[in-house]
Scaffold this motif. Structure first.
Motif, mmCIF file in Angstrom:
data_model
loop_
_atom_site.group_PDB
_atom_site.id
_atom_site.type_symbol
_atom_site.label_atom_id
_atom_site.label_comp_id
_atom_site.label_asym_id
_atom_site.label_seq_id
_atom_site.Cartn_x
_atom_site.Cartn_y
_atom_site.Cartn_z
ATOM 1 N N THR A 28 9.505 11.709 -34.601
ATOM 2 C CA THR A 28 8.412 11.212 -33.985
ATOM 3 C C THR A 28 8.826 10.567 -32.773
ATOM 4 O OG1 THR A 28 7.367 10.681 -36.095
ATOM 5 C CG2 THR A 28 6.531 9.378 -34.156
ATOM 6 N N CYS A 30 7.877 8.215 -29.315
ATOM 7 C CA CYS A 30 6.811 7.221 -28.764
ATOM 8 C C CYS A 30 6.258 7.904 -27.446
ATOM 9 C CB CYS A 30 7.479 6.056 -28.461
ATOM 10 S SG CYS A 30 6.379 5.052 -27.495
ATOM 11 N N TYR A 44 -2.106 14.367 -26.810
ATOM 12 C CA TYR A 44 -1.168 13.838 -28.186
ATOM 13 C C TYR A 44 -1.210 12.518 -28.770
ATOM 14 C CZ TYR A 44 1.120 18.456 -27.959
ATOM 15 O OH TYR A 44 1.315 19.671 -27.688
ATOM 16 N N GLU A 46 -0.634 8.322 -28.926
ATOM 17 C CA GLU A 46 0.457 7.228 -28.847
ATOM 18 C C GLU A 46 1.831 7.699 -29.245
ATOM 19 O OE1 GLU A 46 0.398 4.226 -27.935
ATOM 20 O OE2 GLU A 46 -1.582 4.346 -27.161
ATOM 21 N N SER A 47 1.891 9.030 -29.987
ATOM 22 C CA SER A 47 3.128 9.451 -30.378
ATOM 23 C C SER A 47 3.025 11.087 -30.704
ATOM 24 C CB SER A 47 3.737 8.737 -31.790
ATOM 25 O OG SER A 47 2.757 9.028 -32.576
ATOM 26 N N THR A 65 -0.085 15.633 -33.211
ATOM 27 C CA THR A 65 -0.694 14.296 -32.610
ATOM 28 C C THR A 65 0.004 13.384 -33.491
ATOM 29 O OG1 THR A 65 -2.700 14.521 -33.512
ATOM 30 C CG2 THR A 65 -2.369 15.735 -31.731
ATOM 31 N N HIS A 66 -0.237 12.030 -33.062
ATOM 32 C CA HIS A 66 -0.066 10.943 -33.832
ATOM 33 C C HIS A 66 -0.666 10.991 -35.095
ATOM 34 C CE1 HIS A 66 -3.718 9.627 -32.098
ATOM 35 N NE2 HIS A 66 -3.834 8.772 -32.956
ATOM 36 N N ASP A 67 -1.744 11.660 -35.366
ATOM 37 C CA ASP A 67 -2.599 11.550 -36.750
ATOM 38 C C ASP A 67 -2.201 12.851 -37.474
ATOM 39 O OD1 ASP A 67 -3.571 13.314 -34.950
ATOM 40 O OD2 ASP A 67 -5.693 12.494 -35.261
#
Length: 745
Positions: A28, A30, A44, A46-47, A65-67
């Protein structure tokens, strides 16, 4: 990055846990939009999650993506992400892998740390590039000196060219004199040409005399053409008017046809309603007859009924149903127990089948690897180069051809293993374990040679995962002096155990592995006692014959039971025989597994058949129990019924008589409408027939006008052809006249 960069495995598939078919790594990163270098934040968030999935066939990448939503599976997007954050996977300053960190921490020599710094910051490559630039500058200076030495010769050529120019100028003056003489010659010929023009003038006069009658004839035919064209237009106008009349008649005819069809549909609707009413009358009569019959039965039944006998019969039937219910409940419990036992056995058998399949897949994988190694060893028996890769002979030939063409700055050296011999064969497997990832590598002098060699990799081997590694370093003519770094021990070092025929390969391995600081100790106990916790000076690690990698901070064991030397085997025949024996054993094992699988699957099918029979039996019992429960409830709820009353049925008979009267009245109204719609339909049908007859008459007149128009157009065409022929004749006369004028000129 590549698997060889970790010095843990020659390819990615070695990282998959034994018994598994795949492995997965996820990182992951940032990607907060607070920073200016956030990469595609809107897409994408936040991460960014980078996921790599490794299978036996290869590996794939996914960017999420972050999710966790997958946004890309293209490696190009991963490269753009790495460039955006300046992440250099193969640069130890950016990412320091375990092997490199162990070497870095184990070494206490400042020069080693300085070399590490030079490599990781690419300063060493920059120094090499600067040296190449200086060499090119020296070559340019030598070229300028050669040019300056050739200046006197160029001046002599200029003088020679000046003399040639003067001679050409004299020739130009002579040419002007020749032109003057040619003018005099031309005027002498003019007189001769004027005498030749007299016949041409006579022919021109003759053409002019016949030109005027031709124009008059053209005017006459043009007038006839215009008359014929006017008549044709008049016929065409009349035809268009008749066509418009025909179209109007067709429109009226369509309206009449639609009207007739509408009347016909109305007639059909009335007839359908009549059929419905007749059917309803028939149904009411039928219901009435049934009710009368039922009334008579009730009246007869009330005379003959015995209530006490009915009650005794009902109680006897209820007792019999409850006995059947108890027996069926017992059978259902036994069947359910049998099904649970079969389900347990079936689950266990399915687990056995799954385990056998996994064992077969592992056996297949081992068999494929053994067959590949056997083919490689058989080819290596004829040509040892093939042990480093089937494409290696072709690659070495390309390198040799490029050297003949002068394309290399310094010819690459490799593969490393081809130039190395192990002095004591018992250490061959350990040597491959220590430096095996580099035995197929090449060493190059600069970036130019690296790019050229990489292009040859691409031409010789389609599978990029099989490409050898490349080490880039400055070439020198001598071997490194490793004596200052060697430990004071009576045990041989890895460097002592190898006989390396090429100095650059030796130097590259020394830089990579510090071979002069790696001891070879036969006994694991002795190696642990000597190294762990108190490593002597200039000793980085030690290897034992059992495969233990002994370091100051601990011991890393390797399983050598299924591993043998691949590159340093003195007698390939022994390896081939060993591989053949292993393949035969694997095939027998595979056949036994296949047999066990067939037996287990047969037993599974048998159990499934028994389970299906029991389930069908359970369903039938449940169905019978449901019927018995309903019947018991029905018998329990039955009360002694009073004497039957037929008054309601007699009322329904009276209502049926009323409905029959109403239906007959409606049927009479529909019969009157049917007569009216039938007359209207016949009238519309007659008008439509008259319209068709008028349409036929108009069609006949239209055909006559079309024939007349065709004849008129044919006459116009004939007149036009005659006029065009006369015009063409006029063009020929004009062309002949122009030709004569040109000859005269």
């Amino acid at each position: 990055g590549r698997s060889t960069a970790t010095n843990r495995a020659p390819n990615m598939t070695e990282f998959i846990k034994q018994g598994s078919s795949w492995g997965q790594v996820a990182i992951t990163i940032c990607n907060s939009n607070v920073h200016k270098d956030a990469w595609e934040y809107k897409k994408y968030g936040e991460s960014v999650i980078v996921e790599r999935r490794i299978t036996k066939k290869g590996s794939t990448y996914k960017l999420k993506t972050h999710d966790g939503k997958v946004m890309s599976s293209v490696k190009k997007d991963l490269t753009l992400l790495l460039d955006n954050y300046n992440i250099q996977v193969n640069n130890p300053v950016s990412i320091l892998n375990q092997e490199m960190s162990k070497r870095f921490l184990a070494s206490t020599d400042p020069s080693d740390k300085y070399k590490f710094f030079m490599k990781s910051t690419h300063l060493e490559q920059m120094i090499l590039d600067y040296q190449q630039v200086n060499e090119k500058l020296e070559m340019i200076k030598m070229t300028i000196q050669k040019k300056e030495m050739s200046v006197p010769d160029v001046k002599a050529q200029v003088r020679q060219l000046q003399n040639q120019y003067n001679e050409i100028t004299e020739l130009r003056d002579l040419g002007k004199k020749v032109a003057a003489f040619k003018d005099e010659l031309i005027w002498s010929k003019v007189k001769e040409i004027e005498e030749q023009l007299l016949p041409i003038d006579r022919s021109t006069e003759k053409i002019n005399n016949s030109y005027k009658p031709l124009e008059e004839k053209i005017a006459q035919h043009k007038e006839k053409f215009n008359d014929a064209e006017a008549k044709a237009k008049a016929v065409e106008t009349e035809t268009n008017e008749e066509m418009e009349r025909y179209q109007n008649q067709a429109s009226d005819q369509a309206s009449l046809r639609q009207m007739a069809q509408a009347k016909k549909r109305l007639l059909w609707d009335v007839q359908a309603q009549q059929k419905t009413i007749k059917a309803q009358i028939k149904d009411v009569n039928s219901d009435k007859d049934h009710l009368l019959k039922r009334i008579k039965e009730i009246q007869d039944s009330n005379k003959e009924r015995n209530i006490e006998a009915e009650k005794e019969s009902r109680e006897s039937e209820l007792i019999e149903c409850r006995e059947q219910q108890a027996a069926l409940t017992t059978n259902l419990t036994a069947t359910t127990t049998t099904m649970e036992d079969l389900e347990g056995r079936l689950s266990n058998m399915n687990d056995d089948v799954t385990r056998i399949r996994e064992d077969m897949e592992q056996t297949d994988g081992a068999l494929r690897k053994s067959n590949d190694r056997l083919r490689t060893q058989e080819e290596a028996k004829k040509n040892r180069v093939r042990v480093f890769g089937r494409f290696m002979p072709e690659l070495l030939k390309r390198i040799q051809d490029a050297e003949k063409q002068g394309r290399w700055h310094k010819r690459p050296r490799g593969p490393f293993g081809l130039h190395i011999k192990v002095k004591d064969p018992k250490w061959a497997t350990i040597v491959e374990l220590a430096i095996g990832g580099s035995l197929t590598s090449f060493v190059v002098s600069d970036q130019h040679d690296k790019n050229l060699l990489q292009e040859m990799f691409r031409q010789s081997c389609q599978n990029q995962r099989e490409w050898p590694n490349m080490v880039m370093m400055r070439f020198r003519d001598d071997y490194y002096d490793v004596s200052p770094n060697k430990p004071h021990s009576n045990k041989p070092t890895l460097y002592d155990m190898l006989e390396i025929q090429d100095n650059m390969i030796s130097n590259a391995l020394v830089e990579q592995f510090k071979m002069e600081q790696v001891l070879l100790i036969e006994s694991s106990e002795e190696a642990r006692r000597l190294i762990v916790g108190q490593a002597p000076r200039n000793v980085a690690q030690a290897w034992t014959l059992s495969g233990d990698d002994v370091r100051d901070r601990g011991v890393y064991s390797n399983d050598l039971s299924k591993r043998s030397a691949q590159y340093f085997q003195n007698d390939p025949s022994l390896v081939i025989e060993e591989l053949k024996h292993k393949i035969r054993s694997l095939r027998e094992q595979h056949a036994l597994q296949r047999q066990n699988k067939a037996v287990t699957e047969k037993e599974v099918n048998s159990i499934r058949g028994q389970y299906t029979c029991e389930r069908n039996k359970q369903t039938a019992i449940k169905k019978r129990l449901g019927g018995l429960r309903s019947k018991i409830i029905e018998l329990d709820n039955i009360e002694d019924a009073p004497m039957l009353d037929a008054t309601a049925m007699e009322d329904e008979v009276a209502q049926s008589d009323t409905q029959i009267v109403e239906h007959n009245r409606t049927l009479g109204e529909l019969t009157e409408k049917e007569s009216q719609y039938k007359e209207e339909y016949e009238e519309a049908k007659r008008r439509h027939a008259d319209s068709i007859e008028r349409d036929s008459s108009i069609t006949t007149q239209l055909e006559e006008l079309k024939n007349k128009l065709h004849e008129g157009q044919k006459l116009v065409t004939q007149r036009y052809d005659i006029l065009e022929r006369l015009k063409n004749k006029k063009k020929v006369m004009n062309a002949e006249k122009a030709k004569l004028n040109k000859q005269r000129e």
